[in-house]
Design a protein around this motif. Structure first.
Motif, PDB file in Angstrom:
ATOM      1  N   THR A  54      -1.778   5.359  -6.500  1.00  0.00           N
ATOM      2  CA  THR A  54      -1.555   6.724  -6.968  1.00  0.00           C
ATOM      3  C   THR A  54      -0.710   6.568  -8.368  1.00  0.00           C
ATOM      4  O   THR A  54      -0.541   7.713  -8.804  1.00  0.00           O
ATOM      5  N   HIS A  55      -0.823   5.796  -9.082  1.00  0.00           N
ATOM      6  CA  HIS A  55      -0.194   5.658 -10.454  1.00  0.00           C
ATOM      7  C   HIS A  55      -0.771   4.346 -11.368  1.00  0.00           C
ATOM      8  O   HIS A  55      -0.133   3.446 -11.255  1.00  0.00           O
ATOM      9  N   ILE A  56      -1.701   4.506 -12.136  1.00  0.00           N
ATOM     10  CA  ILE A  56      -2.015   3.617 -12.964  1.00  0.00           C
ATOM     11  C   ILE A  56      -2.110   4.045 -14.519  1.00  0.00           C
ATOM     12  O   ILE A  56      -2.045   5.445 -14.666  1.00  0.00           O
ATOM     13  N   HIS A  57      -2.366   3.515 -15.322  1.00  0.00           N
ATOM     14  CA  HIS A  57      -2.770   3.920 -16.810  1.00  0.00           C
ATOM     15  C   HIS A  57      -4.126   3.154 -17.259  1.00  0.00           C
ATOM     16  O   HIS A  57      -3.991   2.281 -17.918  1.00  0.00           O
ATOM     17  N   SER A  58      -5.180   3.899 -16.841  1.00  0.00           N
ATOM     18  CA  SER A  58      -6.428   3.187 -16.959  1.00  0.00           C
ATOM     19  C   SER A  58      -6.906   3.183 -18.454  1.00  0.00           C
ATOM     20  O   SER A  58      -7.512   2.077 -18.717  1.00  0.00           O
ATOM     21  N   GLY A  63       1.665  14.988 -14.735  1.00  0.00           N
ATOM     22  CA  GLY A  63       2.393  13.663 -14.882  1.00  0.00           C
ATOM     23  C   GLY A  63       1.889  12.703 -15.571  1.00  0.00           C
ATOM     24  O   GLY A  63       0.876  12.760 -16.335  1.00  0.00           O
ATOM     25  N   GLU A  64       2.728  11.588 -16.054  1.00  0.00           N
ATOM     26  CA  GLU A  64       3.903  11.600 -15.446  1.00  0.00           C
ATOM     27  C   GLU A  64       4.918  12.433 -16.224  1.00  0.00           C
ATOM     28  O   GLU A  64       5.034  12.201 -17.696  1.00  0.00           O
ATOM     29  N   ILE A  65       5.882  13.049 -15.836  1.00  0.00           N
ATOM     30  CA  ILE A  65       6.875  13.605 -16.506  1.00  0.00           C
ATOM     31  C   ILE A  65       8.375  13.076 -15.837  1.00  0.00           C
ATOM     32  O   ILE A  65       8.204  12.068 -15.205  1.00  0.00           O
ATOM     33  N   ASP A  76       8.963   8.868  -8.627  1.00  0.00           N
ATOM     34  CA  ASP A  76       8.196   7.585  -8.713  1.00  0.00           C
ATOM     35  C   ASP A  76       8.918   6.380  -9.068  1.00  0.00           C
ATOM     36  O   ASP A  76      10.147   6.681  -9.611  1.00  0.00           O
ATOM     37  N   HIS A  77       8.721   5.075  -8.896  1.00  0.00           N
ATOM     38  CA  HIS A  77       9.516   3.890  -9.166  1.00  0.00           C
ATOM     39  C   HIS A  77      10.532   3.778  -8.530  1.00  0.00           C
ATOM     40  O   HIS A  77      11.466   3.435  -9.005  1.00  0.00           O
ATOM     41  N   CYS A  78      10.856   4.175  -7.341  1.00  0.00           N
ATOM     42  CA  CYS A  78      11.579   3.982  -6.383  1.00  0.00           C
ATOM     43  C   CYS A  78      12.179   2.503  -6.166  1.00  0.00           C
ATOM     44  O   CYS A  78      11.163   1.819  -5.688  1.00  0.00           O
ATOM     45  N   SER A 138       0.547   0.802  -8.614  1.00  0.00           N
ATOM     46  CA  SER A 138       0.738  -0.650  -9.127  1.00  0.00           C
ATOM     47  C   SER A 138       1.206  -0.270 -10.676  1.00  0.00           C
ATOM     48  O   SER A 138       1.706  -1.323 -11.253  1.00  0.00           O
ATOM     49  N   ASP A 139       1.086   0.782 -10.940  1.00  0.00           N
ATOM     50  CA  ASP A 139       1.485   1.375 -12.455  1.00  0.00           C
ATOM     51  C   ASP A 139       0.978   0.574 -13.274  1.00  0.00           C
ATOM     52  O   ASP A 139       1.589   0.119 -14.356  1.00  0.00           O
ATOM     53  N   SER A 140      -0.269   0.137 -13.236  1.00  0.00           N
ATOM     54  CA  SER A 140      -1.004  -0.808 -14.038  1.00  0.00           C
ATOM     55  C   SER A 140      -1.217  -0.023 -15.543  1.00  0.00           C
ATOM     56  O   SER A 140      -1.707   0.814 -15.606  1.00  0.00           O
TER      57      SER A 140
HETATM   58 ZN   LIG Z   1       3.569   4.831 -15.334  1.00  0.00          ZN
END
Ligand SMILES: [Zn+2]
Length: 254
Positions: A4-8, A97-99, A162-164, A209-211
């Motif tokens: 649900t959260h990457i920076h492709s 997002g992300e905000i 996010d990033h809890c 993964s916040d890749s």
């Molecule tokens: Zn991020």
């Protein structure tokens, strides 16, 4: 499985196939790739996500969804909300997002508030970044900002904090918001994410993964799912945190 959260846009071409091998879909979010000298820099960033990244993913059989927004570390001097609003109407966009907040100063709070209201207006989810530094304190401010806006209940249910980590989950758990568990070196290990799910159950948790260009594990979601299976977590809970919650929150067709 859905990450649900990457920076492709920070990842090499080969990673797309690697993700497609195990993930049904991935959400890539706007971030802070360059110094925000002006809103034009953000426009170029959004264009790259819409035109470039969706195509790169498609060529590798990966379903890519987008969240666009102004990251708290990417606030230009000439913020243009109507431009942002137009971008958010793109067919690939599933959220804002992300905000969120990094330092939690007045400028960041204003930009955060405006974007939450735009998310509500456009009926989109919102992915809220919490910082590494002073995490508990800034998360408290984030929740106060959300409360102060008097959002509709349906909107609160479409927000992901996010990033809890283990320290901030208790602040959010009694609310209706979702909680993102980021499995990445310097954030959570797969074991830590599994421990949180074991303790709290699968409701309203999402895996990612916040890749990015920071040290990352592109397979963090499948790796965490595997760890959950080894630890004997029920199939239904695994399915919730790795797929169903994301699908419901972002209205995904996968
Ligand atoms: Zn991020």
């Amino acid at each position: 499985m859905i990450d649900t959260h990457i920076h492709s846009d920070t990842r090499p071409y080969e990673d797309f196939e690697r993700m497609a091998l195990s993930l049904e879909g991935v959400i890539t979010l706007a971030h802070d790739p360059l110094k925000p000298y002006s809103m034009d820099i953000l426009r170029a960033h959004f264009d790259r996500l819409i035109e470039g990244e969706v195509e790169r993913a498609k060529k590798n059989g990966l379903k890519l969804f987008l969240c666009l927004g102004i990251h708290p570390r990417m606030i230009p001097p000439d913020v243009n909300y109507s431009m942002l609003r137009e971008y958010l109407k793109n067919e690939h966009v599933v959220g804002v997002g992300e905000i969120g907040l990094e330092k939690g100063n007045k400028e960041e709070i204003e930009v955060f508030e405006r974007q939450l209201l735009i998310a509500q207006e456009l009926n989109l989810g919102a992915v809220v970044h919490t910082p590494r530094r002073r995490k508990e304190e800034v998360t408290k401010t984030i929740l106060e900002v959300i409360d102060s806006l008097d959002l509709k209940r349906e909107m609160e249910r479409r927000i992901v904090i996010d990033h809890c980590n283990r320290r901030i989950v208790p602040q959010i758990y009694d609310r209706e918001m979702y909680m993102g568990l980021t499995v990445q070196p310097n954030k959570l290990t797969p074991e830590e994410a599994v421990e949180i799910v074991k303790e709290y159950g699968g409701d309203r948790f999402l895996l990612n993964s916040d890749s990015s260009s920071a040290p990352s594990d592109i397979l963090a979601v499948p790796r965490t799912v595997l760890r959950m299976k080894i630890e004997g977590i029920e199939e239904e809970v695994i399915e919730r945190v790795s797929h169903i919650n994301a699908r419901e929150l972002f209205n995904l067709n996968i």
